[in-house]
Design a protein around this motif. Structure first.
Motif, PDB file in Angstrom:
ATOM      1  N   THR A 138      -0.860   7.024   9.004  1.00 55.17           N
ATOM      2  CA  THR A 138       0.098   5.984   9.415  1.00 55.17           C
ATOM      3  C   THR A 138       1.044   5.641   8.274  1.00 55.17           C
ATOM      4  O   THR A 138       2.262   5.592   8.441  1.00 55.17           O
ATOM      5  CB  THR A 138      -0.657   4.715   9.875  1.00 55.17           C
ATOM      6  OG1 THR A 138      -1.521   5.076  10.954  1.00 55.17           O
ATOM      7  CG2 THR A 138       0.301   3.633  10.317  1.00 55.17           C
ATOM      8  N   CYS A 174       6.047  -4.148   6.058  1.00 57.92           N
ATOM      9  CA  CYS A 174       6.895  -3.376   5.154  1.00 57.92           C
ATOM     10  C   CYS A 174       7.410  -4.313   4.074  1.00 57.92           C
ATOM     11  O   CYS A 174       7.821  -5.430   4.379  1.00 57.92           O
ATOM     12  CB  CYS A 174       8.069  -2.776   5.938  1.00 57.92           C
ATOM     13  SG  CYS A 174       9.195  -1.791   4.943  1.00 57.92           S
ATOM     14  N   GLU A 208       6.254   5.695   5.468  1.00 58.84           N
ATOM     15  CA  GLU A 208       7.037   5.905   4.242  1.00 58.84           C
ATOM     16  C   GLU A 208       8.020   7.070   4.400  1.00 58.84           C
ATOM     17  O   GLU A 208       9.136   7.018   3.884  1.00 58.84           O
ATOM     18  CB  GLU A 208       6.115   6.152   3.042  1.00 58.84           C
ATOM     19  CG  GLU A 208       5.112   5.040   2.740  1.00 58.84           C
ATOM     20  CD  GLU A 208       5.734   3.658   2.641  1.00 58.84           C
ATOM     21  OE1 GLU A 208       6.930   3.558   2.308  1.00 58.84           O
ATOM     22  OE2 GLU A 208       5.032   2.665   2.912  1.00 58.84           O
ATOM     23  N   VAL A 224      10.666  -5.671   4.804  1.00 54.24           N
ATOM     24  CA  VAL A 224      10.760  -6.558   5.979  1.00 54.24           C
ATOM     25  C   VAL A 224       9.714  -7.661   5.782  1.00 54.24           C
ATOM     26  O   VAL A 224       8.775  -7.791   6.569  1.00 54.24           O
ATOM     27  CB  VAL A 224      10.502  -5.770   7.290  1.00 54.24           C
ATOM     28  CG1 VAL A 224      10.855  -6.603   8.522  1.00 54.24           C
ATOM     29  CG2 VAL A 224      11.296  -4.452   7.317  1.00 54.24           C
ATOM     30  N   ILE A 226       0.834  -1.209   0.000  1.00 51.83           N
ATOM     31  CA  ILE A 226       0.000   0.000   0.000  1.00 51.83           C
ATOM     32  C   ILE A 226       0.869   1.259   0.000  1.00 51.83           C
ATOM     33  O   ILE A 226       0.361   2.366  -0.155  1.00 51.83           O
ATOM     34  CB  ILE A 226      -0.983   0.030   1.195  1.00 51.83           C
ATOM     35  CG1 ILE A 226      -0.255  -0.043   2.545  1.00 51.83           C
ATOM     36  CG2 ILE A 226      -1.984  -1.116   1.080  1.00 51.83           C
ATOM     37  CD1 ILE A 226      -1.149   0.285   3.734  1.00 51.83           C
ATOM     38  N   GLY A 259       7.080 -10.597   5.442  1.00 51.59           N
ATOM     39  CA  GLY A 259       6.540 -11.618   6.340  1.00 51.59           C
ATOM     40  C   GLY A 259       6.497 -11.229   7.810  1.00 51.59           C
ATOM     41  O   GLY A 259       6.075 -12.032   8.637  1.00 51.59           O
TER      42      GLY A 259
END
Ligand code: QAP
Ligand code: CO
Length: 188
Positions: free
Chosen positions: A141, A103, A146, A106, A46, A108
């Motif tokens: 958020t 993320c 980001e 990052v 997203i 999983g």
């Protein structure tokens, strides 16, 4: 359109402070943003910041209105793309909100992070026009997550040392177990 490789933590490019864009949003930068968006949709994200594709510039893309379903094409995922160049928080609320964040760098891994519930952000849009947005909820958020990337900060940096260490160990295990799939789309 080009699908870019996503850099996985703890790659050094994710720890660097990104450079501001000077001279406005050029055709080359628009192409980068289009490629970032396509890359994000392909990986079911997203939000995506330029350092995550190895480009140390203050640029991010997001589309928080993602339809459900993992068999959708990038074209079907495209709902409300948003582009932010040189974003700056000009105001944030005292109230915090907790989100279970993930993320693409990052893979999983997820953890609860508290951040200001509302932020006012100044930025240049896709057409190099100065804009200001008052964001709340998931948009607030996601924008803060980001924008952290542009300063070399990952969501795991908001956790306690103990929680971060555990999560980074799990990430190591996850990337090892999924190496064959991940190395096609990510830089390990
Ligand atoms: C940041 O993150 C965000 O581990 C955007 O296997 C996340 O798009 C802001 C993703 C949550 C606010 C709340 C992660 C996809 C996508 C994964 C993402 C994965 C597949 C993460
Ligand atoms: Co991220």
């Amino acid at each position: 359109m080009t699908i870019l490789q996503i850099y996985v933590a703890p790659h050094p490019v994710l720890k660097k402070k990104a450079e501001p864009v000077t001279g406005g949003v050029t055709a080359g930068l628009r192409k980068l943003m289009d490629d970032m968006l396509e890359t994000m949709y392909t990986s079911d994200g997203i939000g995506l910041a330029a350092p995550q594709v190895g480009v140390s510039k203050r640029i991010l893309v997001l589309d928080i209105h993602q339809p459900k379903g993992d068999t959708l094409t990038p074209a079907e995922r495209r709902t409300k793309p948003q582009f932010f160049v040189n974003p700056e928080i000009v105001q944030s609320s005292q109230d915090l909100r907790i989100y279970n964040e993930g993320c693409l760098s990052v893979p999983g891994q997820y953890a609860d992070v508290a951040r200001p519930d509302k932020v006012r952000v100044k930025y240049l849009d896709y057409y190099s026009k100065e804009q200001e947005v008052e964001a709340d909820g998931l948009l607030a958020t996601c924008l803060q997550h980001e924008m952290d990337h542009l300063d070399g900060i990952l969501f795991v940096d908001h956790l306690s040392t103990l929680k971060r260490d555990i999560l980074m160990r799990k990430l190591k295990k996850f990337t090892k177990e999924n190496e064959e799939d991940l190395e096609k789309t990510h830089v390990l």
